[in-house]
Write an enzyme that holds these catalytic residues in place. Sequence first.
Site, short mmCIF file in Angstrom:
data_model
loop_
_atom_site.label_atom_id
_atom_site.label_comp_id
_atom_site.label_asym_id
_atom_site.label_seq_id
_atom_site.Cartn_x
_atom_site.Cartn_y
_atom_site.Cartn_z
N LYS A 12 0.78 -1.28 -0.36
CA LYS A 12 -0.19 0.35 0.07
C LYS A 12 0.58 1.39 -0.58
O LYS A 12 1.76 1.06 -0.23
CB LYS A 12 -1.01 -0.33 1.65
CG LYS A 12 -1.59 -1.01 1.16
CD LYS A 12 -2.82 -0.51 2.48
CE LYS A 12 -4.03 -2.00 2.54
NZ LYS A 12 -4.82 -2.21 3.68
N TYR A 52 -13.08 -1.77 -2.62
CA TYR A 52 -13.45 -2.31 -1.90
C TYR A 52 -14.79 -2.34 -1.22
O TYR A 52 -15.46 -1.34 -0.34
CB TYR A 52 -12.55 -0.78 -1.07
CG TYR A 52 -10.85 -1.38 -0.55
CD1 TYR A 52 -10.46 -2.87 0.01
CD2 TYR A 52 -10.12 -0.30 -1.43
CE1 TYR A 52 -9.60 -2.79 0.59
CE2 TYR A 52 -8.79 -0.61 -0.32
CZ TYR A 52 -8.26 -1.78 0.66
OH TYR A 52 -7.41 -2.11 0.80
N PHE A 60 -14.82 3.34 7.79
CA PHE A 60 -13.73 4.36 7.71
C PHE A 60 -13.69 3.73 5.97
O PHE A 60 -12.43 4.33 5.16
CB PHE A 60 -13.00 2.65 7.63
CG PHE A 60 -13.27 1.59 7.86
CD1 PHE A 60 -12.39 1.11 6.61
CD2 PHE A 60 -13.93 0.62 9.05
CE1 PHE A 60 -13.54 -0.67 6.41
CE2 PHE A 60 -14.33 -0.71 8.40
CZ PHE A 60 -13.78 -1.36 7.79
N ARG A 88 -2.10 -14.05 5.07
CA ARG A 88 -2.85 -13.57 5.86
C ARG A 88 -2.21 -13.26 7.01
O ARG A 88 -2.46 -12.89 7.91
CB ARG A 88 -4.14 -14.88 5.58
CG ARG A 88 -5.37 -14.13 5.07
CD ARG A 88 -5.55 -12.44 4.74
NE ARG A 88 -6.30 -12.18 5.68
CZ ARG A 88 -6.97 -10.43 5.67
NH1 ARG A 88 -7.11 -10.16 4.99
NH2 ARG A 88 -7.28 -10.14 6.80
N THR A 94 -5.15 -6.75 11.34
CA THR A 94 -5.27 -5.08 10.37
C THR A 94 -4.96 -4.18 11.62
O THR A 94 -4.11 -2.78 10.41
CB THR A 94 -6.99 -5.17 10.30
OG1 THR A 94 -7.93 -6.36 9.89
CG2 THR A 94 -7.17 -4.09 9.53
N ASN A 115 -2.03 0.61 6.96
CA ASN A 115 -1.40 -0.73 7.94
C ASN A 115 -0.15 -1.56 6.57
O ASN A 115 -0.42 -2.63 6.89
CB ASN A 115 -2.45 -1.59 8.16
CG ASN A 115 -3.45 -2.26 6.97
OD1 ASN A 115 -3.43 -1.76 6.04
ND2 ASN A 115 -4.69 -2.76 7.68
N HIS A 118 -2.06 -5.76 2.02
CA HIS A 118 -3.47 -6.38 1.76
C HIS A 118 -3.68 -7.22 1.34
O HIS A 118 -1.82 -7.74 0.34
CB HIS A 118 -4.88 -5.78 0.85
CG HIS A 118 -5.39 -5.89 0.02
ND1 HIS A 118 -6.88 -5.90 0.60
CD2 HIS A 118 -5.73 -7.20 -0.61
CE1 HIS A 118 -7.35 -6.75 0.56
NE2 HIS A 118 -6.88 -6.91 -1.02
N GLU A 129 -10.42 -9.56 -6.91
CA GLU A 129 -9.15 -9.11 -6.56
C GLU A 129 -8.02 -8.75 -7.83
O GLU A 129 -7.85 -7.71 -7.81
CB GLU A 129 -8.40 -8.85 -5.38
CG GLU A 129 -10.26 -8.31 -4.53
CD GLU A 129 -8.84 -8.94 -2.94
OE1 GLU A 129 -9.95 -8.06 -1.58
OE2 GLU A 129 -8.10 -9.14 -2.51
P1 ATP Z 1 -7.11 -6.05 3.66
O1 ATP Z 1 -8.36 -5.93 3.17
O2 ATP Z 1 -6.77 -4.26 3.21
O3 ATP Z 1 -5.81 -7.04 3.84
P2 ATP Z 1 -8.15 -6.66 6.30
O4 ATP Z 1 -8.24 -7.72 5.69
O5 ATP Z 1 -7.20 -6.87 6.88
O6 ATP Z 1 -6.88 -6.46 5.59
P3 ATP Z 1 -10.68 -5.58 6.06
O7 ATP Z 1 -11.34 -5.64 7.43
O8 ATP Z 1 -10.19 -5.99 4.93
O9 ATP Z 1 -9.16 -6.22 6.57
O10 ATP Z 1 -10.28 -3.73 5.88
C1 ATP Z 1 -9.83 -3.17 5.16
C2 ATP Z 1 -9.26 -2.14 5.26
O11 ATP Z 1 -10.27 -1.00 5.81
C3 ATP Z 1 -8.43 -2.60 6.40
O12 ATP Z 1 -6.94 -2.85 5.44
C4 ATP Z 1 -8.29 -1.24 6.99
O13 ATP Z 1 -6.90 -0.53 5.83
C5 ATP Z 1 -9.29 -0.72 6.98
N1 ATP Z 1 -10.20 -0.32 7.81
C6 ATP Z 1 -10.74 -2.32 8.90
N2 ATP Z 1 -10.68 -1.70 9.72
C7 ATP Z 1 -10.82 -0.22 9.57
C8 ATP Z 1 -11.29 0.52 10.84
N3 ATP Z 1 -11.91 -0.25 11.85
N4 ATP Z 1 -10.92 1.20 11.51
C9 ATP Z 1 -9.85 2.30 9.81
N5 ATP Z 1 -9.74 1.22 8.98
C10 ATP Z 1 -10.09 -0.07 8.94
MG MG Z 2 -9.73 -7.63 3.84
#
Ligand code: ATP
Ligand code: MG
Length: 139
Positions: A12, A52, A60, A88, A94, A115, A118, A129
């Site tokens: 990212k 997304y 968020f 993962r 996350t 973070n 992804h 994706e």
């Molecule tokens: P990714 O999909 O990026 O691999 P993830 O699967 O761990 O991350 P998801 O629940 O899919 O988490 O959320 C997608 C992205 O949205 C996260 O990577 C994070 O950047 C953002 N995100 C998720 N939860 C929150 C939150 N509570 N507050 C702010 N941003 C969030």
């Molecule tokens: Mg995710």
Amino acid sequence: MGRKERSLLIIKPDAVKRNLVGKILAQVENAGFKILDLKMLKIKKDKAQRFYGVHNGKPFYKELVNYISSGSIIPILLEKENAISDLRELIGNTDPAKAAPDTIRRNFALSITENSVHASDSKKTFEFESKFFFNRKKQ
Ligand code: ATP
Ligand code: MG
């Protein structure tokens, strides 16, 4: 030996900006993943919104879309046995504060939004994706 599987990792904008690409790729390769393809690009907001889309309506969502379209990203097609679940595990929680030691997010991420990486969370998500960035099936 199990069957090889593919997953998608995206480095990212926060990690690209902080020159962490090499360190993240080294950690991924050291964990046994084969890099099949990768590219660097920027995505516009409309594509980020579709990517997304599953988070549309969450508090968020807007911040997430703005962030992922704020700079260069590096989508990477990876292959390994159990690639989806192993990737993962390698990236970690996350929220970097909750991520296990030596996961990519624990090592490099700044916050729950910034973070660093992804990873696809299921076979179905991977199919959805990976089409955003890679259009041919690699052998
Ligand atoms: P990714 O999909 O990026 O691999 P993830 O699967 O761990 O991350 P998801 O629940 O899919 O988490 O959320 C997608 C992205 O949205 C996260 O990577 C994070 O950047 C953002 N995100 C998720 N939860 C929150 C939150 N509570 N507050 C702010 N941003 C969030
Ligand atoms: Mg995710």
